[in-house]
Write an enzyme that holds these catalytic residues in place. Structure first.
Site, PDB file in Angstrom:
ATOM      1  CG  ASP B  39     -58.995  69.301  61.375  1.00 13.90           C
ATOM      2  OD1 ASP B  39     -59.300  69.945  60.352  1.00 13.90           O
ATOM      3  OD2 ASP B  39     -58.923  69.825  62.506  1.00 13.90           O
ATOM      4  NE  ARG B  42     -53.454  68.268  62.803  1.00 15.46           N
ATOM      5  CZ  ARG B  42     -52.731  67.313  62.240  1.00 15.46           C
ATOM      6  NH1 ARG B  42     -53.068  66.808  61.062  1.00 15.46           N
ATOM      7  NH2 ARG B  42     -51.642  66.852  62.846  1.00 15.46           N
ATOM      8  N   GLY B  66     -42.971  67.199  67.161  1.00 12.65           N
ATOM      9  CA  GLY B  66     -44.186  66.439  67.471  1.00 12.65           C
ATOM     10  C   GLY B  66     -44.729  65.832  66.189  1.00 12.65           C
ATOM     11  CD  GLU B 117     -37.926  70.030  75.714  1.00 11.39           C
ATOM     12  OE1 GLU B 117     -38.191  68.876  75.268  1.00 11.39           O
ATOM     13  OE2 GLU B 117     -38.770  70.938  75.779  1.00 11.39           O
ATOM     14  CD  GLU B 132     -51.764  70.316  64.955  1.00  9.33           C
ATOM     15  OE1 GLU B 132     -51.684  71.090  65.938  1.00  9.33           O
ATOM     16  OE2 GLU B 132     -52.428  69.263  64.933  1.00  9.33           O
ATOM     17  CG  HIS B 283     -58.944  68.525  65.752  1.00  8.68           C
ATOM     18  ND1 HIS B 283     -58.152  68.958  64.713  1.00  8.68           N
ATOM     19  CD2 HIS B 283     -58.142  68.526  66.846  1.00  8.68           C
ATOM     20  CE1 HIS B 283     -56.930  69.185  65.161  1.00  8.68           C
ATOM     21  NE2 HIS B 283     -56.901  68.932  66.455  1.00  8.68           N
TER      22      HIS B 283
END
Lengths: 348, 348
Positions: B39, B42, B66, B117, B132, B283
């Site tokens: 993508d 993005r 992430g 966490e 993202e 996407h």
């Protein structure tokens, strides 16, 4: 959430399949049933097989293994079964209850939610088992083990299984462009070397609809299962194959598919369907295994080998597939073009 | 297993999306990363935003929430960051380690597998957060809660978040044919009444690429989040909208999409992108909510209402969406054409 696409871009289609994975976790979602129902090759084959065998279904007790929305159970009830027991683990069975009720079959169809191994059937034995248990490459995430359990525990001597024959087939495939795109992508991802992905990409079979014209060898039936007699251990197998090249071309991989046959009354042609590239679309599509080599082939060359298929040791829902092959080129530059190799794959 | 399709049949495309769900259970699979990387809207937006802000990244400590395959971490490291910490729960981070190493960033990028966490960062504070985190409809299964946790725990006073602004938009949509097909299918499924599916189909938003020409009203920005200040509780919201009809047509549903904006150096136009139907494919596509009514509309009519969005009580990864609307027809047959209604949806 329902995810569909109606535009025509190939990129789009390629991109949506896998990204959407984390939105669905099971057969609970209606969309998967919509798709299976709308696969008319699949659903009409079952309906036609039941209709063709109305006499066999008359007054019989039928077990539908993995009944989903109850469509096969209703086909059986509508065409003469005395009673149908549908079993499914998924919450979709609650929807099946409403549908069965609405269509007036609640006295003819008993729906049980749970694992077949755990539920208590209202009949000690059944006369017929119906089940749509097939997965990609026939066996990937299939419910065949549950069907065999049902057969051994519940089916009367001489009872019928719909369908009862299935076979896996193989052929050679030209797919140079897509294969090389799929592998070369990782060489330069926004300026970075992503080649650690290459071995992972190579070991993954591709489920896709393939143009039948891309098949450039004869076809070979590798194995056939008779559901009346097959044992669980038979699903862990090693089988030889041999195909002959039909034109000057490249073989970049092999394509596999399966065929399904239903029981038929004596003297009648059985209902059957194929998931091959030569046959109408089904949601099972075909399965492509890229070979390590790109084989430059001439008419008459021979590709032979062995395909091994076993449940993965770590996760027995995954399949380990091994294809060892010997490409015997004939004629022009036969020696230079011949190859021998062994590739491993993981369907997960 | 990699599942793609290259044929052109609309049926095929519709059928594959949902059936494939049970083959993937998480971001562990490489295919989802392939799709996100490919993508380009993005990925290039992130790269360009980092490049445009090279001066801000110089010698800074960056946290990538992430991190997946590590692409954003490498963009940051390449463009001046002193150190980047990438955190991801998925096993894909093991692949990120290989890639980061292969590309010579192992001294600049620290990869930590686990929940943000739970992991212990090698720095008490970070200067910049990149992530993202966006899902369909911006918030569905998004990681925004984790980004906010990271901001509150680790970001220095005055630190930056890439991206830092996002907004959700709405417009009216003509989609008669597909809507009626999707709903009428259940009336007669191989001769059976499957209408118990209809309410379930109605309450499910559809993620799809929509032709921009099907949008027949003005657009309305319903809500904007500033990631520097937004609180978790702000993600449970009720917002008004109002759009004006641009032509004589039917409104069968509303379409929603989101826009993303990155921080920019003073005086420079920020990097931004839209996931709307007017913008290039991403996407995320668009999200369609069919309305209970099909609204016969004339130029100048007004569709106004309120959209409520909250995490589902039973499963807080799901989203409850409610759209209450008042369609104020003007001119011809205004009274007959006007409608007022409230529809509920579940994104799951």
């Amino acid at each position: 959430m329902s995810k569909t696409t109606r535009d025509e871009s190939a990129t789009d289609k390629k991109e949506l399949n896998q990204f959407e994975q984390h939105y669905f976790t099971s057969y609970d979602h209606y969309g998967i049933h919509e798709e299976m129902l709308q696969d008319t090759v699949r659903t009409l084959s079952y309906r036609n097989a039941i209709m063709q065998n109305k006499d066999m279904f008359k007054d019989k007790v039928v077990l539908d293994v993995g009944c989903g929305t109850g469509i096969l159970s209703m086909f059986a009830a509508k065409h003469g079964a005395k009673h149908v027991i549908g079993v499914d683990m998924s919450s979709i069975i609650e929807m099946a209850r409403k549908i069965v009720d609405l269509n007036g079959f609640s006295d003819k169809i008993t729906l049980l939610r749970g694992k077949l191994e755990d539920v208590v059937l209202p009949f000690p034995k059944v006369d017929i088992i119906i089940s749509e248990w097939m997965g990609y490459f026939l066996l990937y995430e299939s419910m065949l083990d549950t069907v065999l359990y049902a057969r051994d525990k519940y089916l009367v001597e001489g009872g019928l299984i719909f369908p009862d024959k299935c076979s896996i087939h193989i052929a050679g495939l030209e797919d140079s462009e897509y294969k090389s795109e799929k592998l070369s992508y990782w060489q330069d991802v926004y300026g970075f070397d992503y080649t650690p992905f290459v071995p992972i990409v190579k070991e993954e079979p591709i489920v896709d609809t393939v143009d039948n014209n891309a098949i450039n060898t004869t076809k070979c039936k590798m194995i056939e299962f008779d559901l009346n007699t097959v044992k669980l251990s038979d699903l862990d197998f090693k089988v030889p194959f041999e195909v002959e090249v039909k034109r000057q071309d490249w073989i970049n991989g092999v394509i596999c598919w399966f065929d399904i046959v239903f029981p038929a009354p004596k003297g009648k042609k059985p209902i059957e369907f194929s998931t091959g590239a030569h046959a109408p679309y089904t949601h099972w599509k075909q399965t492509v295994f890229y070979l390590e080599d790109d084989l430059e082939c001439e008419k008459g060359d021979i590709l032979r080998g062995e395909l091994t298929c076993s449940p993965n040791k770590r996760n027995n829902r995954d399949l380990d597939v091994k294809i060892s092959y010997e490409f015997e080129a004939r004629g022009v530059d036969a020696k230079e073009r011949s190859r021998k190799n062994e590739n491993v794959y993981l369907m997960h």
